[in-house]
Design a protein around this motif. Structure first.
Motif, PDB file in Angstrom:
ATOM      1  N   ARG A 137      34.994  44.040  31.761  1.00 54.97           N
ATOM      2  CA  ARG A 137      35.329  43.677  33.148  1.00 54.97           C
ATOM      3  C   ARG A 137      36.266  42.481  33.190  1.00 54.97           C
ATOM      4  O   ARG A 137      37.149  42.403  34.053  1.00 54.97           O
ATOM      5  CB  ARG A 137      34.049  43.401  33.928  1.00 54.97           C
ATOM      6  CG  ARG A 137      33.229  44.646  34.183  1.00 54.97           C
ATOM      7  CD  ARG A 137      32.033  44.383  35.070  1.00 54.97           C
ATOM      8  NE  ARG A 137      31.373  45.626  35.434  1.00 54.97           N
ATOM      9  CZ  ARG A 137      30.336  45.704  36.264  1.00 54.97           C
ATOM     10  NH1 ARG A 137      29.844  44.603  36.794  1.00 54.97           N
ATOM     11  NH2 ARG A 137      29.798  46.877  36.543  1.00 54.97           N
ATOM     12  N   ASP A 138      36.070  41.544  32.282  1.00 52.24           N
ATOM     13  CA  ASP A 138      36.978  40.390  32.215  1.00 52.24           C
ATOM     14  C   ASP A 138      38.406  40.849  31.919  1.00 52.24           C
ATOM     15  O   ASP A 138      39.377  40.300  32.469  1.00 52.24           O
ATOM     16  CB  ASP A 138      36.517  39.415  31.141  1.00 52.24           C
ATOM     17  CG  ASP A 138      35.273  38.631  31.544  1.00 52.24           C
ATOM     18  OD1 ASP A 138      34.902  38.671  32.738  1.00 52.24           O
ATOM     19  OD2 ASP A 138      34.663  37.996  30.657  1.00 52.24           O
ATOM     20  N   THR A 140      39.729  43.686  32.741  1.00 49.99           N
ATOM     21  CA  THR A 140      40.247  44.300  33.959  1.00 49.99           C
ATOM     22  C   THR A 140      40.689  43.230  34.949  1.00 49.99           C
ATOM     23  O   THR A 140      41.771  43.311  35.541  1.00 49.99           O
ATOM     24  CB  THR A 140      39.176  45.208  34.588  1.00 49.99           C
ATOM     25  OG1 THR A 140      38.928  46.307  33.710  1.00 49.99           O
ATOM     26  CG2 THR A 140      39.615  45.732  35.939  1.00 49.99           C
ATOM     27  N   GLU A 141      39.856  42.216  35.136  1.00 53.35           N
ATOM     28  CA  GLU A 141      40.218  41.126  36.047  1.00 53.35           C
ATOM     29  C   GLU A 141      41.446  40.367  35.546  1.00 53.35           C
ATOM     30  O   GLU A 141      42.234  39.852  36.353  1.00 53.35           O
ATOM     31  CB  GLU A 141      39.033  40.179  36.204  1.00 53.35           C
ATOM     32  CG  GLU A 141      37.859  40.811  36.931  1.00 53.35           C
ATOM     33  CD  GLU A 141      36.655  39.892  37.000  1.00 53.35           C
ATOM     34  OE1 GLU A 141      36.782  38.716  36.585  1.00 53.35           O
ATOM     35  OE2 GLU A 141      35.592  40.346  37.467  1.00 53.35           O
ATOM     36  N   ARG A 167      40.409  36.726  43.633  1.00 56.57           N
ATOM     37  CA  ARG A 167      38.997  37.129  43.686  1.00 56.57           C
ATOM     38  C   ARG A 167      38.701  37.903  44.970  1.00 56.57           C
ATOM     39  O   ARG A 167      37.945  38.880  44.962  1.00 56.57           O
ATOM     40  CB  ARG A 167      38.090  35.901  43.572  1.00 56.57           C
ATOM     41  CG  ARG A 167      37.986  35.359  42.152  1.00 56.57           C
ATOM     42  CD  ARG A 167      36.890  34.315  42.047  1.00 56.57           C
ATOM     43  NE  ARG A 167      37.250  33.085  42.745  1.00 56.57           N
ATOM     44  CZ  ARG A 167      37.916  32.080  42.177  1.00 56.57           C
ATOM     45  NH1 ARG A 167      38.295  32.170  40.913  1.00 56.57           N
ATOM     46  NH2 ARG A 167      38.196  30.993  42.871  1.00 56.57           N
ATOM     47  N   LEU A 170      40.009  41.531  44.647  1.00 52.34           N
ATOM     48  CA  LEU A 170      39.129  42.356  43.825  1.00 52.34           C
ATOM     49  C   LEU A 170      37.845  42.710  44.561  1.00 52.34           C
ATOM     50  O   LEU A 170      37.379  43.855  44.513  1.00 52.34           O
ATOM     51  CB  LEU A 170      38.806  41.632  42.518  1.00 52.34           C
ATOM     52  CG  LEU A 170      39.958  41.541  41.519  1.00 52.34           C
ATOM     53  CD1 LEU A 170      39.615  40.552  40.410  1.00 52.34           C
ATOM     54  CD2 LEU A 170      40.255  42.897  40.924  1.00 52.34           C
TER      55      LEU A 170
END
Length: 209
Positions: A137-138, A140-141, A167, A170
């Protein structure tokens, strides 16, 4: 998990090259979506995949391993879509953000159930399984973070709150999974365009004409 039948029906996992592994993963996603991690049983998942319980355990030694693999596939697919979209966009940060958001919205529409399960059931993962998912997930962010850094550095994104805006973008796109319906008033393309404009507005970037 709400009305599962209203969620988008696209299969999460294609043929993995390992027997009926894909069928097991897709059956697991359906079971986790309908009944949650605690409510879903390995026996039910095996039945949904058209295989035996013993064969299911040959692939996945526990339900938590199965959940971890479902969520890994979900995040890998999202990350792949985002990186392709950014690669094929223009060189400027606004174009890259626009296409990244559009790709993310498209993923949420196609894999609505996977998004819901990822949000609701991740709390059941612990240790290395959770750490691997968090790392994915990191990554992807980080796709969005790199675009924001580019735009803020060039002055293209004028907001003094670029990280907070990223943020918010997202969170807003992820939340589409909670309310999206295929028979809603906006088409897939309209929904993607709307949220791309929201993102650029939050970043105080020039909007397309």
């Amino acid at each position: 998990m709400g009305d599962v039948n209203a969620r988008s029906p696209a299969a999460l996992v294609a043929d993995t090259g390992r027997g009926n592994e894909a069928a097991i993963l897709n059956a697991a996603l359906a079971a986790f979506g309908a009944q949650g991690f605690n409510g879903a049983s390995m026996r039910e998942i095996a039945k949904g995949a058209g295989t035996s319980l013993s064969n299911l355990y040959n692939y996945f030694p526990s339900k938590s391993h199965l959940l971890a693999e479902v969520l890994r596939h979900a995040n890998d697919e999202l990350h792949a879509r985002l990186t392709r979209a950014v690669r094929d966009a223009g060189d400027d940060a606004s174009s890259r953000m626009r296409e990244a958001v559009r790709a993310y919205v498209g993923y949420v529409v196609d894999q609505q159930l996977a998004m819901l399960v990822s949000t609701a059931e991740v709390r059941y993962l612990q240790g290395p399984e959770r750490e691997r998912l968090v790392a994915g997930r990191d990554a992807t962010e980080a796709v969005f973070a790199a675009i924001v850094e580019q735009g803020a550095g060039s002055g293209e994104f004028r907001t003094p709150y670029a990280a907070d805006a990223a943020r918010a973008i997202l969170s807003t796109v992820s939340a589409i999974a909670l309310w999206y319906r295929a028979d809603g008033r906006l088409s897939r393309g309209q929904l993607a365009e709307q949220h791309a404009r929201y993102a650029l507005a939050l970043l105080e970037a020039p909007l397309p004409h």
